[in-house]
Design an enzyme around this catalytic site. Structure first.
Site, PDB file in Angstrom:
ATOM      1  N   GLN A 159       0.817  -1.207   0.000  1.00  0.00           N
ATOM      2  CA  GLN A 159       0.000   0.000   0.000  1.00  0.00           C
ATOM      3  C   GLN A 159       0.853   1.259   0.000  1.00  0.00           C
ATOM      4  O   GLN A 159       0.491   2.260  -0.613  1.00  0.00           O
ATOM      5  CB  GLN A 159      -0.927  -0.005   1.228  1.00  0.00           C
ATOM      6  CG  GLN A 159      -2.018   1.043   1.191  1.00  0.00           C
ATOM      7  CD  GLN A 159      -2.974   0.838   0.030  1.00  0.00           C
ATOM      8  OE1 GLN A 159      -3.128  -0.273  -0.467  1.00  0.00           O
ATOM      9  NE2 GLN A 159      -3.621   1.905  -0.402  1.00  0.00           N
ATOM     10  N   GLU A 160       1.979   1.216   0.693  1.00  0.00           N
ATOM     11  CA  GLU A 160       2.831   2.400   0.815  1.00  0.00           C
ATOM     12  C   GLU A 160       3.543   2.755  -0.484  1.00  0.00           C
ATOM     13  O   GLU A 160       3.557   3.908  -0.895  1.00  0.00           O
ATOM     14  CB  GLU A 160       3.880   2.186   1.920  1.00  0.00           C
ATOM     15  CG  GLU A 160       3.343   2.288   3.338  1.00  0.00           C
ATOM     16  CD  GLU A 160       3.050   3.731   3.741  1.00  0.00           C
ATOM     17  OE1 GLU A 160       3.437   4.666   3.010  1.00  0.00           O
ATOM     18  OE2 GLU A 160       2.430   3.919   4.807  1.00  0.00           O
ATOM     19  N   SER A 161       4.182   1.780  -1.109  1.00  0.00           N
ATOM     20  CA  SER A 161       5.097   2.096  -2.205  1.00  0.00           C
ATOM     21  C   SER A 161       4.910   1.267  -3.457  1.00  0.00           C
ATOM     22  O   SER A 161       5.560   1.548  -4.467  1.00  0.00           O
ATOM     23  CB  SER A 161       6.541   1.897  -1.728  1.00  0.00           C
ATOM     24  OG  SER A 161       6.790   0.518  -1.467  1.00  0.00           O
TER      25      SER A 161
END
Length: 310
Positions: A159-161
């Site tokens: 989800q972050e990167s």
């Protein structure tokens, strides 16, 4: 005696209606599909893999000039231009063509293109494309060292990167785990790492700092993944305030998060982690296990919050 009988009949009707609504979404992928299945007492079932791509399907994707240009742009560091070219090229493709394009992106470690392209398929779903495990040996080694679930870390990192090591947010968060320099400095001091800002560009160091911070936040919230996930996204002070309310089920607490980005983030990270747990061999996959206990104010005997955590 008619009134109690009528009330009982109404209750039965409400339960039947609720069950029908759960059954309508239990087969869907994602947070509420997973939750509905478990509420019905059903296991979370992973979709079967698609038919193996044939050589001509792979060759057609590799020969596509638009995809070739996009990958070359990525190689040159022109990520925005490469993504635009890729997305333009994939318009109107069918499921098999999308699966072949996603496979091509994965082969070139363009993980965001792989995931986003594979997510567009409908009749055939490849979970290995949608939930890839890049940097696997390092993730498993680092999570063992830190003492945190690798499926949870993969769910958050996706989800972050989207596993892009060079990505940097407008706020200054960097790398696989999107770590802020100030956060990295505090975490590095605690784990005995001589930190320099340039170290955030190193994937292994970024992974160590990000997982160490996530473990610190998780411990501060007594192992609650919903609270820790919200804290990773919005800072620990916000979920500390948001839990200062009557005790509710974790899914209800998540749905009441007042920041839309964080609310969506928590649901996606925990849903991702369920799939990663299954793909990494944890059985059985369970969202409810990750949601944990009802959420409310901390127990009066709980240790004080770690207020130094940014």
């Amino acid at each position: 005696m008619a009134a109690p009988a009528a009330a009982g009949a109404a209750g039965d009707a409400d339960r039947s209606a609720a069950r029908a609504m759960l059954q309508a979404i239990a087969g869907q992928q994602g947070f509420y599909g997973q939750l509905a299945a478990e509420d019905l007492g059903l296991p979370i079932v992973l979709l079967p893999p698609p038919r193996t791509l044939a050589a001509p399907e792979r060759e057609a994707a590799a020969a596509n000039a638009g995809f070739g240009r996009a990958l070359r742009l990525l190689e040159l560091g022109l990520r925005s231009e490469g993504v635009r070219e890729w997305n333009f090229t994939r318009r109107g493709l069918g499921d098999r063509e999308l699966l072949a394009a996603a496979a091509l992106a994965c082969e070139h470690e363009a993980w965001d293109l792989c995931i986003n392209t594979s997510e567009r398929t409908r009749s055939e779903v490849d979970l290995a494309q949608r939930f890839p495990t890049p940097h696997r040996s390092q993730v498993l080694q680092t999570t063992r060292r830190v003492g945190i679930d690798p499926a949870y870390v993969y769910g958050l990192m996706r989800q972050e990167s989207r596993f892009i090591t060079t990505v940097r947010s407008g706020a200054g968060a960097s790398g696989l785990m999107q770590v802020m320099p100030g956060t990295a400095r505090i975490v590095a001091r605690r784990i005995g790492l001589d930190f320099k800002p340039a170290m955030l560009a190193d994937p292994d160091t970024n992974l160590l700092l990000g997982t160490s911070y996530l473990k610190m936040v998780l411990d501060d919230f007594a192992g609650s993944q919903p609270l820790a996930t919200a804290g990773y996204n919005a800072g620990p002070n916000r979920p500390r305030r948001w839990r200062d309310a009557p005790v509710v089920e974790p899914a209800a607490w998540i749905e009441a998060i007042p920041i839309g980005e964080t609310r969506d983030y928590v649901k996606k990270v925990l849903s991702n982690a369920v799939y990663y747990g299954a793909l990494l061999g944890a059985q059985p996959p369970s969202l409810k296990a990750r949601l944990g206990s009802p959420i409310g104010p901390p127990d009066s005997n709980a240790p004080p919050s770690d207020r130094e955590l940014p």
